[in-house]
Design an enzyme around this catalytic site. Structure first.
Site, PDB file in Angstrom:
ATOM      1  N   SER A 128       0.831  -1.204   0.000  1.00  0.00           N
ATOM      2  CA  SER A 128       0.000   0.000   0.000  1.00  0.00           C
ATOM      3  C   SER A 128       0.865   1.254   0.000  1.00  0.00           C
ATOM      4  O   SER A 128       1.983   1.257   0.534  1.00  0.00           O
ATOM      5  CB  SER A 128      -0.855  -0.046   1.273  1.00  0.00           C
ATOM      6  OG  SER A 128      -1.467   1.183   1.517  1.00  0.00           O
ATOM      7  N   TYR A 153      -2.112  -1.496  11.114  1.00  0.00           N
ATOM      8  CA  TYR A 153      -2.357  -1.975   9.744  1.00  0.00           C
ATOM      9  C   TYR A 153      -1.179  -1.600   8.832  1.00  0.00           C
ATOM     10  O   TYR A 153      -0.618  -2.454   8.142  1.00  0.00           O
ATOM     11  CB  TYR A 153      -3.656  -1.391   9.178  1.00  0.00           C
ATOM     12  CG  TYR A 153      -3.768  -1.605   7.682  1.00  0.00           C
ATOM     13  CD1 TYR A 153      -4.099  -2.857   7.167  1.00  0.00           C
ATOM     14  CD2 TYR A 153      -3.478  -0.582   6.777  1.00  0.00           C
ATOM     15  CE1 TYR A 153      -4.158  -3.068   5.793  1.00  0.00           C
ATOM     16  CE2 TYR A 153      -3.525  -0.785   5.408  1.00  0.00           C
ATOM     17  CZ  TYR A 153      -3.869  -2.030   4.923  1.00  0.00           C
ATOM     18  OH  TYR A 153      -3.911  -2.238   3.560  1.00  0.00           O
ATOM     19  N   LYS A 157       2.005  -3.910   6.715  1.00  0.00           N
ATOM     20  CA  LYS A 157       2.459  -3.859   5.310  1.00  0.00           C
ATOM     21  C   LYS A 157       3.978  -3.681   5.257  1.00  0.00           C
ATOM     22  O   LYS A 157       4.666  -4.312   4.453  1.00  0.00           O
ATOM     23  CB  LYS A 157       1.749  -2.738   4.556  1.00  0.00           C
ATOM     24  CG  LYS A 157       0.252  -2.974   4.373  1.00  0.00           C
ATOM     25  CD  LYS A 157      -0.062  -4.235   3.577  1.00  0.00           C
ATOM     26  CE  LYS A 157      -1.540  -4.536   3.461  1.00  0.00           C
ATOM     27  NZ  LYS A 157      -1.854  -5.879   2.962  1.00  0.00           N
ATOM     28  N   ASN A 183      -5.062   4.531  -4.152  1.00  0.00           N
ATOM     29  CA  ASN A 183      -6.438   4.363  -3.639  1.00  0.00           C
ATOM     30  C   ASN A 183      -7.319   3.637  -4.660  1.00  0.00           C
ATOM     31  O   ASN A 183      -7.815   4.265  -5.597  1.00  0.00           O
ATOM     32  CB  ASN A 183      -7.040   5.728  -3.289  1.00  0.00           C
ATOM     33  CG  ASN A 183      -6.479   6.296  -2.003  1.00  0.00           C
ATOM     34  OD1 ASN A 183      -5.267   6.455  -1.874  1.00  0.00           O
ATOM     35  ND2 ASN A 183      -7.328   6.591  -1.044  1.00  0.00           N
ATOM     36  N   ASN A 203     -14.180   4.618   3.946  1.00  0.00           N
ATOM     37  CA  ASN A 203     -13.480   5.139   2.766  1.00  0.00           C
ATOM     38  C   ASN A 203     -14.386   6.022   1.928  1.00  0.00           C
ATOM     39  O   ASN A 203     -15.606   5.907   1.964  1.00  0.00           O
ATOM     40  CB  ASN A 203     -12.926   3.983   1.922  1.00  0.00           C
ATOM     41  CG  ASN A 203     -11.877   3.197   2.671  1.00  0.00           C
ATOM     42  OD1 ASN A 203     -12.074   2.032   2.985  1.00  0.00           O
ATOM     43  ND2 ASN A 203     -10.771   3.830   3.009  1.00  0.00           N
TER      44      ASN A 203
END
Ligand code: NAD
Ligand code: WQD
Length: 345
Positions: A128, A153, A157, A183, A203
């Site tokens: 990400s 989170y 990653k 995104n 989101n």
């Protein structure tokens, strides 16, 4: 021609389902493993309606080594893995860090552990743009500094990228492509599959489409006093089908030995930064549907602006974002309308 079997973990989820479609369209057989913690079985029908093929499906948890081993025993012809399975809600990870570290890291470790034992060669990982934090310079390249993660989170990653790098460099007979998504938005143009958030969406796009259809009263725009041209935050919104296609290219790159490198990292974005207010305008222009919205205070922890330099993916992977933001917004809207027609929401 059948190009062989790919294991898609988290394949009934948002990005996994779109990628499964593209893999099938490209001639691969797919077996999905998903524990349905953030998706449902009906997604498989959507995939079948688009491709004419029902992918094999195993309902199991990737943190369960016994279940994973049974899957590899049954499907002994798996050539590559695309690992989408993860918990992904940034806010939730702040108060459930153990769940996030356990789910995201144990899934990864189990898969990497089993790959050499079953002769599986290629591993694609969903990373990400969160790894870049608030960049000093935009657009960000793959060489831009990795900033300290601001959520468990995001940290999963960063740790995952390190784990994959260490395992590949240890001499394991594995190649890996790490894809850093910006995104992801939109849905399949058929409106057969799309994003299905649980509860109140966190989101932007699902909140926007739910507002446009009347489920939510108005969209809150989190801040218009940032140091950006219109004061709202800037992101790189990448169409989910475009994104899915990059995974097929990544798998092919590894399985067909198109690169000598054992590990590669690519940004997946459009290269264009769009503000939240510009995105709302694009949606309204593309669909003719108004989005009631109001400016509210900043959301804690938001990045002000981030967009990708996708040159490496364009030139080395041969991938490029193709879909216009208007077509992407129309696809997101058509999906929301389809959910209403189906009585889902
Ligand atoms: P998603 O929640 O829609 O899909 C993930 C799927 O994995 C779900 O179907 C869920 O049920 C499944 N899953 C979770 N844990 C599992 C486990 N232990 N075993 C088996 N299945 C499990 O999410 P998504 O948006 O499709 O994201 C896919 C991947 O891309 C994730 O790794 C996510 O972190 C990453 N990513 C997503 C975004 C985004 O904005 N959507 C951005 C960057 C990276
Ligand atoms: C986008 C913009 C909000 C909702 C998250 C993760 C990131 C990555 C992608 C996985 C921001 C604004 C939002 C709303 C708003 N995921 N917004 N009103 O924060 O860029 O990134 O998803 O790896 O790690 O953090 O995405 O869609 O939440 O927000 O104004 O109701 O929209 O402030 O500027 P974000 P988002």
């Amino acid at each position: 021609m059948n190009k062989g079997r790919i294991l898609v973990t988290g394949g009934t989820g948002y990005i996994g389902s779109h990628t499964t479609v593209e893999l099938i369209n490209a001639g691969y057989s797919v077996v999905i493993i998903d524990n349905l913690s953030n998706s449902n079985r009906e997604v498989l029908d959507g995939i079948k309606n688009i491709t004419g093929v029902m992918p094999d499906f195993v309902e199991a948890d990737c943190t369960d080594m016994v279940a994973l081993t049974a899957l590899f025993d049954k499907y002994s012809d798996i050539k590559g893995i695309i690992n989408f399975a993860a918990s992904k809600a940034v806010g939730e990870s702040m108060y459930k860090p153990i769940l996030y570290y356990r789910n995201n890291l144990n899934t990864l470790l189990n898969l990497l552990d089993l790959m050499p034992k079953y002769g599986v060669k290629g591993f694609v990982f969903s990373s990400s743009c969160t790894v870049y934090g608030e960049p000093d310079v935009n657009p960000v390249t793959e060489k831009s500094p990795i900033k300290k993660a601001t959520s468990p989170y995001g940290n999963t990653k960063q740790i995952s990228e390190d784990i994959i790098t260490d395992v590949v460099n240890s001499g394991a007979p594995i190649k890996s492509v790490i894809l850093r998504y910006f995104n992801p938005v939109g849905a399949h143009p058929s409106a057969e599959i799309g994003e299905l958030p649980n509860g109140v969406p966190q989101n932007l796009i699902p909140y926007l489409t739910q507002t446009a259809i009347g489920i939510r009263k108005e969209l809150s725009v989190f801040g218009d006093d940032y140091d950006t041209p219109d004061g709202s935050c800037i992101r790189d919104f990448i169409n989910v089908v475009d994104l899915a296609k990059a995974h097929v290219m990544a798998i092919e790159r590894m399985l067909e030995d198109k690169s000598d490198k054992k590990i590669e990292i690519f940004n997946l974005g459009t290269g264009v930064g769009l503000s939240v207010l510009e995105l709302i305008s694009a949606f309204e222009r593309a669909t003719g549907v108004k989005v009631p919205h109001k400016i509210v205070g900043r959301r804690a922890g938001d990045i002000v602006k981030v967009w990708a330099d996708p040159t490496l993916a364009n030139t080395v992977l041969g991938w490029k974002a193709e879909t216009s933001i208007e077509d992407t917004m129309r696809s997101a809207w058509n999906w929301q309308v389809k959910l209403r027609e189906r009585g889902v929401m």
